[in-house]
Enzyme design. Structure first.
Site, PDB file in Angstrom:
ATOM      1  N   SER A  34       0.850  -1.198   0.000  1.00  0.00           N
ATOM      2  CA  SER A  34       0.000   0.000   0.000  1.00  0.00           C
ATOM      3  C   SER A  34       0.885   1.247   0.000  1.00  0.00           C
ATOM      4  CB  SER A  34      -0.908  -0.012   1.221  1.00  0.00           C
ATOM      5  OG  SER A  34      -0.112   0.053   2.382  1.00  0.00           O
ATOM      6  N   ILE A  93      -3.963   8.733  -6.112  1.00  0.00           N
ATOM      7  CA  ILE A  93      -3.561   9.722  -7.124  1.00  0.00           C
ATOM      8  C   ILE A  93      -3.710   9.109  -8.523  1.00  0.00           C
ATOM      9  CG2 ILE A  93      -1.602  11.083  -8.031  1.00  0.00           C
ATOM     10  CD1 ILE A  93      -2.849  12.271  -5.483  1.00  0.00           C
ATOM     11  N   CYS A 104     -13.436  26.298  11.646  1.00  0.00           N
ATOM     12  CA  CYS A 104     -14.314  25.533  12.531  1.00  0.00           C
ATOM     13  C   CYS A 104     -13.905  25.714  13.998  1.00  0.00           C
ATOM     14  CB  CYS A 104     -14.353  24.069  12.103  1.00  0.00           C
ATOM     15  SG  CYS A 104     -15.859  23.256  12.658  1.00  0.00           S
ATOM     16  N   HIS A 154     -15.996  24.440   6.846  1.00  0.00           N
ATOM     17  CA  HIS A 154     -14.648  24.060   6.402  1.00  0.00           C
ATOM     18  C   HIS A 154     -14.443  24.460   4.934  1.00  0.00           C
ATOM     19  CE1 HIS A 154     -13.452  21.518   9.844  1.00  0.00           C
ATOM     20  NE2 HIS A 154     -14.748  21.370   9.992  1.00  0.00           N
ATOM     21  N   GLU A 192     -11.856  24.633   3.318  1.00  0.00           N
ATOM     22  CA  GLU A 192     -10.787  23.837   2.679  1.00  0.00           C
ATOM     23  C   GLU A 192     -11.331  22.688   1.835  1.00  0.00           C
ATOM     24  OE1 GLU A 192     -11.376  24.013   5.935  1.00  0.00           O
ATOM     25  OE2 GLU A 192     -11.012  22.123   6.980  1.00  0.00           O
TER      26      GLU A 192
HETATM   27  N1  GLN Z   1     -15.125  20.503  18.077  1.00  0.00           N
HETATM   28  C1  GLN Z   1     -15.861  21.513  17.454  1.00  0.00           C
HETATM   29  C2  GLN Z   1     -17.332  21.133  17.276  1.00  0.00           C
HETATM   30  O1  GLN Z   1     -17.684  19.993  17.322  1.00  0.00           O
HETATM   31  C3  GLN Z   1     -15.258  21.894  16.132  1.00  0.00           C
HETATM   32  C4  GLN Z   1     -15.311  20.790  15.128  1.00  0.00           C
HETATM   33  C5  GLN Z   1     -14.329  20.971  14.005  1.00  0.00           C
HETATM   34  O2  GLN Z   1     -13.392  21.754  14.116  1.00  0.00           O
HETATM   35  N2  GLN Z   1     -14.511  20.239  12.925  1.00  0.00           N
HETATM   36  O3  GLN Z   1     -18.166  21.993  17.072  1.00  0.00           O
END
Ligand code: GLN
Length: 561
Positions: free
Chosen positions: A17, A23, A395, A526, A528
């Site tokens: 692996s 990719i 987050c 998020h 990203e």
């Molecule tokens: N721990 C935080 C929550 O549950 C942030 C979660 C995260 O950063 N993905 O809200």
């Protein structure tokens, strides 16, 4: 008119692996898409977890979230980045998912009293899911990556399902084996025996490989290819040389040198299309990766870096990628530094210990869970705010930004999140009521606020300057939220909530105005997960832009020269 049939490519791993099956799958997808075909990529993870959400990121790497909210393996991130499009919740399958479904169906008497067994029931459920993903995407070709290596017990059922697919659709299925050719230092010669053995093992399941991707340190010459071709009963053109290269973005370009897409189309009985887009944009991007020299220094302050003696960044792949894409867009190569947040919470910490942070052009606190490393992150955020170092919180990084502001600007000394201290009098971050119920029922898996939700962006803010639109869709993965009871207090003290859920209840983005700080912004979602090489994320780009420019004029940077 003859009904067009759907095509499937199965990618399996031989020998060992970690040699780039993900990719390879992504690259094949990108190339076929560039030839004008609708492509979806499907990842099979043979573990018994129903999804990847409950796994420790230090062990398993990042949990990637799809629009649907499904928590998946980080390979799904690569797929979306290479295809430059969103995939569906049907594009990820685990053994856990399949078994759970079959066992629940059995309990509900759906098998009419029959004995329920791995073959045919598990296998057929897998086949059903392969076909379902093709339909959900309305694509022409589905490329399925089967996790693990040929010879593992765990993935046998998936290879068996793929074999039956070939029996069902003889002209529409191709197999690709990604193998590894070691060059033992004592011999200095590339050895093909492990590949032959892996192929033999695959053959024992009734499957033959149509293409072998020969991973190796150096490119493979024609003579080696011939040797492998003969031992694997394949035409020599179907051995694709895949040497180690500087950047993964060169992989599709490299594969194309060996005509992989042409060979695959032939194997699948598909005709080449005229006037297709090709990979011109991709090549431009891959070149910028190689040719960009000027740098920008970004620190990621996290806690999931260390496993034993190794520093792994796998837990934050999408964040790393998002930074890089925006930096390239602005003509910079991102030098990313990993900073362990625990280093900033030692008892004997002095003010001067924070000086190390001055060398970074920007600081990111990414997502995370639990108590450890939190006080260190809060200390770093305070430093970034006061020293006006561009800061981007993702987050947990946004929640902590709100806590830091409440503690040090509002003077709510015990401000905290319910995740850490439910007894605090100032729970500026609190659990949502429906989430509380789930935790009381020990319902942890797949139960957070997950997936794509709309956010409304306030005009005249940093966020709006980046997005240039009022409604955006972003992916979420969290249980806690900014507590509505504190919103007025916090905003009165100067922090702006520039993004909110459409009903105005949930705070999605927090920021300081431009006149106060060059970039101090956090997102409850998020971003990203939506950053792509050919479409960098606007918030990352805005952050990097500020990281590149204003820091140059700060006295501490000047004094170094
Ligand atoms: N721990 C935080 C929550 O549950 C942030 C979660 C995260 O950063 N993905 O809200």
């Amino acid at each position: 008119m003859k009904k067009r049939t759907h095509k499937y490519i199965f990618v399996v791993g031989g020998v060992m692996s970690g040699v780039g099956k993900g990719i390879t799958t992504s690259s094949i997808g990108a190339l076929l898409q560039a030839k004008g075909f609708g492509v979806n990529l499907l990842k099979v993870d043979p573990y018994l977890n129903v999804d990847a959400g409950t796994m420790n990121p230090t062990e398993h790497g990042e949990v990637f979230v799809l629009n649907s909210g499904l928590e998946t393996d980080q390979d799904m991130g690569n797929y979306e980045r290479f295809l430059n499009r969103d995939l569906t919740g049907d594009d990820y399958i685990t053994s856990g998912m399949v078994y759970k479904h079959v066992i629940e169906a059995e309990r509900a008497l759906k098998y009419g009293g029959h004995c329920v067994e791995a073959i045919p029931h598990i296998r057929d459920e897998i086949i059903h899911r392969f076909e379902k993903s093709a339909k959900a995407n309305k694509s022409d070709i589905t490329v399925v990556e089967i996790g693990g290596t040929v010879g593992d017990y765990q993935n046998i059922m998936f290879i068996e399902a793929a074999r039956v697919m070939k029996v069902k659709y003889p002209n529409d299925v191709a197999f690709v084996m990604v193998s590894f050719m070691p060059v033992p230092h004592t011999l200095g010669e590339m050895k093909s025996k492990p590949t032959q053995n892996a192929l033999r093992q695959l053959n024992s399941y009734g499957v033959n490989a149509d293409i072998i991707i020969a991973r190796s340190e150096t490119p493979m010459d024609h003579k080696r290819k011939e040797k492998i071709a003969v031992s694997c009963s394949l035409p020599v053109e179907n051995i694709i040389s895949a040497p180690d290269i500087e950047s993964v973005f060169d992989v599709p370009i490299n594969f194309e040198k060996d005509n992989i897409s042409k060979i695959l189309l032939k194997l699948l009985h598909l005709r080449e299309k005229k006037n297709t887009p090709g990979i011109v944009e991709w090549i431009k991007f891959a070149n910028s990766v190689k040719n960009t020299k000027d740098t920008v220094d970004i620190a990621i302050v996290g806690k999931y870096f260390n496993t034993g003696d190794f520093v792994l960044t796998d837990a934050y792949v999408s964040v790393l990628e998002a930074i890089k894409y925006s930096a390239y867009k602005l003509g910079r190569k991102a030098k990313i530094h990993t900073v362990n947040s625990r280093d900033f919470e030692k008892a004997d910490l002095k003010a001067s210990d924070f000086k190390v942070l001055d060398k970074y052009d920007g600081i990111i606190v990414p997502g995370g869970f639990g108590e450890s490393g939190i006080e260190g992150k809060l200390a770093v955020i305070k430093y970034a705010r006061e020293k006006k170092i561009p800061y981007f919180g993702l987050c947990y990084g946004m929640q902590l930004m709100v806590i830091e502001y409440a503690r040090n600007v509002l003077g709510l000394k015990d401000a905290n999140t319910a995740e850490i201290n439910v007894n605090s009098n100032s729970l500026v971050i609190d659990i949502m009521p429906d989430q509380k119920k789930k935790l009381e029922e020990l319902n942890y898996g797949g139960s957070m606020r997950l997936g794509s939700y709309n956010a409304h962006i306030e005009k005249g803010t940093v966020a709006y300057e980046a997005y240039k639109q009022e409604i955006v869709q972003e992916r979420h993965r969290h249980r806690y939220e900014v507590n509505p009871e504190f919103i007025k207090k916090i905003t009165d003290a100067g922090l702006v909530f520039s993004g909110k859920s459409p009903n105005g209840v949930l705070m999605e983005i927090a920021e300081l105005p431009k006149k106060v700080h060059p970039f101090f912004l956090g997102t409850q979602f998020h971003p990203e997960f939506l950053a792509r090489p050919l479409a960098p994320h606007p918030l990352f780009t805005e952050f990097i832009r500020e990281a590149i420019h204003p820091r140059k004029f700060l006295p501490m940077k000047k004094s170094k020269s």
